[in-house]
Scaffold this active site. Structure first.
Site, PDB file in Angstrom:
ATOM      1  N   GLU A 102      31.142 150.858  37.840  1.00 36.45           N
ATOM      2  CA  GLU A 102      32.147 150.145  38.637  1.00 36.45           C
ATOM      3  C   GLU A 102      33.001 151.059  39.513  1.00 36.45           C
ATOM      4  O   GLU A 102      33.344 150.710  40.642  1.00 36.45           O
ATOM      5  CB  GLU A 102      33.049 149.312  37.713  1.00 36.45           C
ATOM      6  CG  GLU A 102      32.332 148.165  37.023  1.00 36.45           C
ATOM      7  CD  GLU A 102      31.555 148.553  35.774  1.00 36.45           C
ATOM      8  OE1 GLU A 102      30.910 147.670  35.178  1.00 36.45           O
ATOM      9  OE2 GLU A 102      31.611 149.743  35.378  1.00 36.45           O
TER      10      GLU A 102
ATOM     11  N   ARG B  78      35.681 132.054  34.184  1.00 30.04           N
ATOM     12  CA  ARG B  78      34.355 131.689  33.680  1.00 30.04           C
ATOM     13  C   ARG B  78      34.279 130.201  33.312  1.00 30.04           C
ATOM     14  O   ARG B  78      33.236 129.570  33.445  1.00 30.04           O
ATOM     15  CB  ARG B  78      34.062 132.526  32.434  1.00 30.04           C
ATOM     16  CG  ARG B  78      32.721 132.240  31.793  1.00 30.04           C
ATOM     17  CD  ARG B  78      32.604 132.964  30.454  1.00 30.04           C
ATOM     18  NE  ARG B  78      31.218 133.080  30.017  1.00 30.04           N
ATOM     19  CZ  ARG B  78      30.856 133.713  28.910  1.00 30.04           C
ATOM     20  NH1 ARG B  78      31.774 134.295  28.145  1.00 30.04           N
ATOM     21  NH2 ARG B  78      29.593 133.779  28.561  1.00 30.04           N
TER      22      ARG B  78
END
Length: 312
Positions: free
Chosen positions: A58, A167
């Site tokens: 990342e 989510r």
């Protein structure tokens, strides 16, 4: 609200990127081996040549995004909030924030509603971290309509933007013909004179439901949706506080450094007001079904109703 259409804002993110890609060739999407989960796979299928999988790296992805932005591309770097704001913080700060590069960060799977993945993946600190970076715009949309609008607004804004997506599927509440998304502007969803509830992201729909319950008890709650936490709509926050005399902030994030802190920063300086912060109270999340965790951590409509009633 069982009959209301529900969609996860991470889905909205993926769909919005694909639409944006059709209109703007300079849009490039990066992900860190999570295209299926962050829904950048929708963009990847449509524009494989403009999608870069950086692997589980990342920090490097943020550096790549910075480099692309320096060449005139508009990169959307995508991964879970825990990794975007947490693991890659130094690169976001030094490689994107410091040189004021035009990078958009799409952080999905934020907050406790990540569910079974547990505390390590439930990032309740990302808004706090991103707020501290000079010049960083921080957005936390409440539903599908707002999430799509946020992606477009982020593209149009010159400079770094952090977008927070969830989510769990959440109710669509902004599907009104007069809905308008403006960076830095809050939205009054319900008028009231007894208390102001200021919310962001997932709990916004629950706050509207809680306000209905409060109304049945004769308590009129003004409900404000703050989608842009930085820069925050100071004018609206101050006006609402002066009008109702009491403020409650609600967020799926730590009560330290998030929306509650941003609101208190404004009020302490411009209109000292009795304030209650509802959110994650200096604890880590835990593994469990998302809806049950939302209830356990007091962010469901019933819990918000009880807390606001006791506060008023």
């Amino acid at each position: 609200m069982s009959d209301v259409k529900k969609i996860a804002t991470r889905e909205s993110y993926g769909n919005a990127l694909a639409e944006l890609g059709k209109l703007h060739e300079e849009v490039v999407v990066l992900d860190a081996d999570l295209a299926g989960a962050t829904k950048t796979s929708v963009f990847m299928k449509a524009f494989p040549e403009r999608h870069i999988d950086c692997g589980i790296a990342e920090g490097n992805m943020m550096g790549v995004a910075a480099g692309l932005a320096a060449t005139g591309k508009v990169p959307f770097a995508s991964t879970f909030a825990m990794f975007a704001a947490g693991r890659a913080f130094e690169q976001v700060r030094n490689s994107i924030g410091y040189p004021k590069l035009n990078v958009k960060i799409g952080a999905t799977h934020a907050g406790i509603s990540v569910g079974e993945d547990g505390a390590t993946h439930q990032c309740n600190e990302d808004i706090a971290l991103m707020r501290t970076i000079p010049g960083m715009t921080v957005i936390c949309p409440a539903d599908d309509v707002e999430a799509k609008a946020a992606v477009t607004a982020a593209y149009e804004h010159e400079g770094p933007v952090y977008m927070r997506f969830g989510r769990l599927a959440v109710p669509v509440i902004n599907d009104k013909p007069d809905y308008k998304f403006e960076l830095g502007k809050g939205i009054v969803l319900r008028e009231g004179k007894d208390v102001t509830i200021i919310a962001t992201g997932l709990p916004v729909a629950n706050c509207l439901e809680a306000a209905e319950k409060l109304a049945a008890d004769g308590i009129q709650a003004k409900v404000i949706n703050i989608h842009t936490i930085k820069p925050i709509d100071e004018e609206l926050v101050v006006a609402a506080a002066k009008e109702t005399g009491k403020v409650v902030t609600v967020e799926e994030h730590s009560v330290i450094g998030g929306l509650g802190s941003a609101v208190c920063d404004v009020l302490s300086e411009k209109a000292p007001t009795k304030t209650l912060k509802i959110g994650i109270n200096d604890v880590f999340g835990e593994s469990g079904p998302a809806a049950e965790l939302v209830k356990k951590f007091g962010l469901d409509a019933d819990s918000i109703y009880e807390k606001v009633k006791a506060f008023v």
